[in-house]
Design a protein around this motif. Structure first.
Motif, PDB file in Angstrom:
ATOM      1  N   MET A 118       0.862  -1.198   0.000  1.00  0.00           N
ATOM      2  CA  MET A 118       0.000   0.000   0.000  1.00  0.00           C
ATOM      3  C   MET A 118       0.888   1.233   0.000  1.00  0.00           C
ATOM      4  SD  MET A 118      -1.423  -0.254   3.936  1.00  0.00           S
ATOM      5  CE  MET A 118      -2.087  -1.887   3.676  1.00  0.00           C
ATOM      6  N   LEU A 119       0.297   2.393  -0.246  1.00  0.00           N
ATOM      7  CA  LEU A 119       1.060   3.636  -0.152  1.00  0.00           C
ATOM      8  C   LEU A 119       1.107   4.061   1.303  1.00  0.00           C
ATOM      9  CD1 LEU A 119      -0.018   5.983  -3.108  1.00  0.00           C
ATOM     10  CD2 LEU A 119       1.969   4.472  -2.963  1.00  0.00           C
ATOM     11  N   ILE A 120       2.311   4.131   1.831  1.00  0.00           N
ATOM     12  CA  ILE A 120       2.505   4.525   3.224  1.00  0.00           C
ATOM     13  C   ILE A 120       3.147   5.913   3.216  1.00  0.00           C
ATOM     14  CG2 ILE A 120       3.665   3.914   5.388  1.00  0.00           C
ATOM     15  CD1 ILE A 120       3.726   0.963   4.143  1.00  0.00           C
ATOM     16  N   ASN A 121       2.374   6.889   3.607  1.00  0.00           N
ATOM     17  CA  ASN A 121       2.825   8.287   3.482  1.00  0.00           C
ATOM     18  C   ASN A 121       3.329   8.565   2.068  1.00  0.00           C
ATOM     19  OD1 ASN A 121       2.170   8.810   6.136  1.00  0.00           O
ATOM     20  ND2 ASN A 121       4.231   8.397   6.912  1.00  0.00           N
ATOM     21  N   GLY A 122       2.620   8.036   1.096  1.00  0.00           N
ATOM     22  CA  GLY A 122       2.923   8.307  -0.308  1.00  0.00           C
ATOM     23  C   GLY A 122       3.940   7.397  -0.940  1.00  0.00           C
ATOM     24  N   ARG A 123       4.517   6.478  -0.154  1.00  0.00           N
ATOM     25  CA  ARG A 123       5.579   5.617  -0.687  1.00  0.00           C
ATOM     26  C   ARG A 123       5.110   4.157  -0.644  1.00  0.00           C
ATOM     27  NH1 ARG A 123      11.457   5.842  -0.587  1.00  0.00           N
ATOM     28  NH2 ARG A 123      12.297   3.756  -0.333  1.00  0.00           N
ATOM     29  N   PRO A 124       5.248   3.410  -1.744  1.00  0.00           N
ATOM     30  CA  PRO A 124       4.807   2.015  -1.714  1.00  0.00           C
ATOM     31  C   PRO A 124       5.628   1.185  -0.723  1.00  0.00           C
ATOM     32  CG  PRO A 124       5.152   2.764  -3.981  1.00  0.00           C
ATOM     33  CD  PRO A 124       5.719   3.815  -3.087  1.00  0.00           C
ATOM     34  N   GLY A 125       4.940   0.324   0.015  1.00  0.00           N
ATOM     35  CA  GLY A 125       5.631  -0.536   0.971  1.00  0.00           C
ATOM     36  C   GLY A 125       4.681  -1.598   1.491  1.00  0.00           C
ATOM     37  N   LEU A 126       5.227  -2.536   2.258  1.00  0.00           N
ATOM     38  CA  LEU A 126       4.421  -3.619   2.832  1.00  0.00           C
ATOM     39  C   LEU A 126       4.000  -3.239   4.245  1.00  0.00           C
ATOM     40  CD1 LEU A 126       6.430  -6.826   1.775  1.00  0.00           C
ATOM     41  CD2 LEU A 126       4.535  -5.704   0.580  1.00  0.00           C
ATOM     42  N   ALA A 127       2.706  -3.335   4.527  1.00  0.00           N
ATOM     43  CA  ALA A 127       2.208  -2.990   5.867  1.00  0.00           C
ATOM     44  C   ALA A 127       2.802  -3.912   6.929  1.00  0.00           C
ATOM     45  CB  ALA A 127       0.682  -3.065   5.889  1.00  0.00           C
TER      46      ALA A 127
ATOM     47  N   ILE B 129      -0.061   8.981  10.160  1.00  0.00           N
ATOM     48  CA  ILE B 129       0.318   8.097   9.047  1.00  0.00           C
ATOM     49  C   ILE B 129      -0.824   8.075   8.035  1.00  0.00           C
ATOM     50  CG2 ILE B 129       0.931   5.719   8.436  1.00  0.00           C
ATOM     51  CD1 ILE B 129       1.736   5.411  11.481  1.00  0.00           C
ATOM     52  N   THR B 130      -0.491   8.338   6.783  1.00  0.00           N
ATOM     53  CA  THR B 130      -1.532   8.324   5.742  1.00  0.00           C
ATOM     54  C   THR B 130      -1.358   7.101   4.859  1.00  0.00           C
ATOM     55  OG1 THR B 130      -1.567  10.731   5.760  1.00  0.00           O
ATOM     56  CG2 THR B 130      -2.568   9.659   3.863  1.00  0.00           C
ATOM     57  N   LEU B 131      -2.437   6.370   4.683  1.00  0.00           N
ATOM     58  CA  LEU B 131      -2.409   5.143   3.875  1.00  0.00           C
ATOM     59  C   LEU B 131      -3.367   5.265   2.703  1.00  0.00           C
ATOM     60  CD1 LEU B 131      -2.520   2.518   6.787  1.00  0.00           C
ATOM     61  CD2 LEU B 131      -0.505   3.479   5.655  1.00  0.00           C
ATOM     62  N   ALA B 132      -2.920   4.755   1.561  1.00  0.00           N
ATOM     63  CA  ALA B 132      -3.760   4.773   0.353  1.00  0.00           C
ATOM     64  C   ALA B 132      -3.472   3.498  -0.427  1.00  0.00           C
ATOM     65  CB  ALA B 132      -3.449   6.017  -0.480  1.00  0.00           C
ATOM     66  N   PRO B 133      -4.377   3.114  -1.316  1.00  0.00           N
ATOM     67  CA  PRO B 133      -4.135   1.892  -2.101  1.00  0.00           C
ATOM     68  C   PRO B 133      -3.024   2.110  -3.124  1.00  0.00           C
ATOM     69  CG  PRO B 133      -6.127   2.997  -2.862  1.00  0.00           C
ATOM     70  CD  PRO B 133      -5.669   3.748  -1.647  1.00  0.00           C
ATOM     71  N   LEU B 134      -2.366   1.025  -3.517  1.00  0.00           N
ATOM     72  CA  LEU B 134      -1.324   1.121  -4.547  1.00  0.00           C
ATOM     73  C   LEU B 134      -1.957   1.577  -5.859  1.00  0.00           C
ATOM     74  CD1 LEU B 134       0.865  -2.117  -4.194  1.00  0.00           C
ATOM     75  CD2 LEU B 134       1.368   0.185  -3.349  1.00  0.00           C
ATOM     76  N   PRO B 135      -1.413   2.602  -6.494  1.00  0.00           N
ATOM     77  CA  PRO B 135      -1.942   3.010  -7.805  1.00  0.00           C
ATOM     78  C   PRO B 135      -1.491   2.034  -8.890  1.00  0.00           C
ATOM     79  CG  PRO B 135      -0.064   4.374  -7.200  1.00  0.00           C
ATOM     80  CD  PRO B 135      -0.311   3.456  -6.034  1.00  0.00           C
ATOM     81  N   GLY B 136      -2.247   2.000  -9.974  1.00  0.00           N
ATOM     82  CA  GLY B 136      -1.847   1.151 -11.110  1.00  0.00           C
ATOM     83  C   GLY B 136      -2.522  -0.200 -11.124  1.00  0.00           C
ATOM     84  N   PHE B 137      -3.308  -0.478 -10.089  1.00  0.00           N
ATOM     85  CA  PHE B 137      -4.003  -1.765 -10.006  1.00  0.00           C
ATOM     86  C   PHE B 137      -5.500  -1.521  -9.816  1.00  0.00           C
ATOM     87  CE2 PHE B 137       0.293  -2.435  -8.406  1.00  0.00           C
ATOM     88  CZ  PHE B 137       0.710  -3.457  -9.239  1.00  0.00           C
ATOM     89  N   GLU B 138      -6.277  -2.532 -10.177  1.00  0.00           N
ATOM     90  CA  GLU B 138      -7.724  -2.428  -9.995  1.00  0.00           C
ATOM     91  C   GLU B 138      -8.036  -2.311  -8.499  1.00  0.00           C
ATOM     92  OE1 GLU B 138     -10.157  -5.308 -12.257  1.00  0.00           O
ATOM     93  OE2 GLU B 138     -11.068  -5.732 -10.310  1.00  0.00           O
ATOM     94  N   LEU B 139      -8.798  -1.291  -8.165  1.00  0.00           N
ATOM     95  CA  LEU B 139      -9.156  -1.099  -6.755  1.00  0.00           C
ATOM     96  C   LEU B 139     -10.290  -2.031  -6.376  1.00  0.00           C
ATOM     97  CD1 LEU B 139      -8.838   0.635  -4.121  1.00  0.00           C
ATOM     98  CD2 LEU B 139     -10.620   2.119  -5.062  1.00  0.00           C
TER      99      LEU B 139
END
Ligand code: SF4
Length: 250
Positions: free
Chosen positions: A75-84, A96-106
């Protein structure tokens, strides 16, 4: 909105999650805050699990192994992709701000369908040993391999298909047909394997265009975020030189 307050026991975290469920009529993208008391050795995966168990069972995110092996919790962890599951909250600021990884079907919230993307990639690049089916002599297939070569192949086989490199890649975000560092690493892996009968020309067919190695802008966000520390920079540079030679020869 929940606001976190400091306590004697440890930091109070505010986990801000980008929430949206495209399957749910009326759902609109929004940020939702959750307050979590930080515990010793807490990972983001544990914090999210606590939120889901104690505060909000509707929160969607993926996990399987909890040990950085399955690649599900990217997921995006503070804007950077990483593993939770591999990210300790103590290494982050309390907000801490979390968002889904871009580029994949949500799927919803932090859950994306990386499996669908990776399967399509695998079918497109035919990421399996070619020529084995023609050789009925199993002894030939299993013949010993020099340890250093086996080690180099194993190094690339450590990819867990987490999708972090794709999410960090500007080319992948701009053109959906780009194979990403994960695709290039897989081709590099099969190039190394003497059991695979495909030629450089075959590999050029697969990744010798703008949707492959020549679409890479060499920003190398992939290399910076790969949680397995794969040598993506080296592999992409090598593959690019190799494919340029094959292209010129062709
Ligand atoms: S190359 Fe690294 S970042 Fe990309 S999918 Fe594999 S493990 Fe994840």
């Amino acid at each position: 909105m929940i606001s976190a307050q400091p306590t004697e026991r440890g930091r109070s975290l505010t986990i801000r999650v980008l929430r949206y469920n495209p399957q749910e009529p009326g759902s609109v993208p929004r940020l939702q805050d959750y307050a979590v008391e930080e515990a010793e050795g807490m990972t983001l995966y544990l914090a999210l699990s606590e939120i889901r168990e104690r505060q909000d069972p509707s929160l969607m995110f993926d996990f399987v192994c909890r040990a950085g092996i399955c690649g599900s919790c990217g997921m995006l962890i503070n804007g950077r992709p990483g593993l939770a599951c591999r990210t300790l909250t103590r290494d982050l600021a309390p907000e801490i701000t979390l968002a889904p990884l871009p580029g994949f079907e949500l799927v919803a919230d932090l859950s994306v369908n990386t499996g669908k993307w990776m399967r399509a990639l695998s079918e497109r690049l035919e990421t399996w040993l070619h020529g084995v089916e023609d050789r009925l002599d199993l002894g030939a297939i299993e013949r010993p391999m020099a340890p250093d070569l086996a080690e180099r192949i194993y190094e690339l086989d450590r990819c867990i298909d987490c999708g972090c490199c794709v999410a960090a890649c500007a080319s992948a975000q701009m053109r959906p047909d780009f194979v990403g560092a994960v695709g290039l690493a897989k081709i590099a892996r099969f190039r190394l394997d003497p059991r695979d009968t495909r030629s450089d020309a075959d590999h050029f067919e697969l990744v010798g265009g703008d949707d492959g190695v020549f679409g890479c802008m060499a920003l190398l966000g992939c290399h910076d975020v790969c949680p397995k520390g794969l040598p993506l920079q080296t592999q992409i540079a090598y593959l690019r030189r190799r494919m340029a030679r094959v292209g010129l020869a062709g």
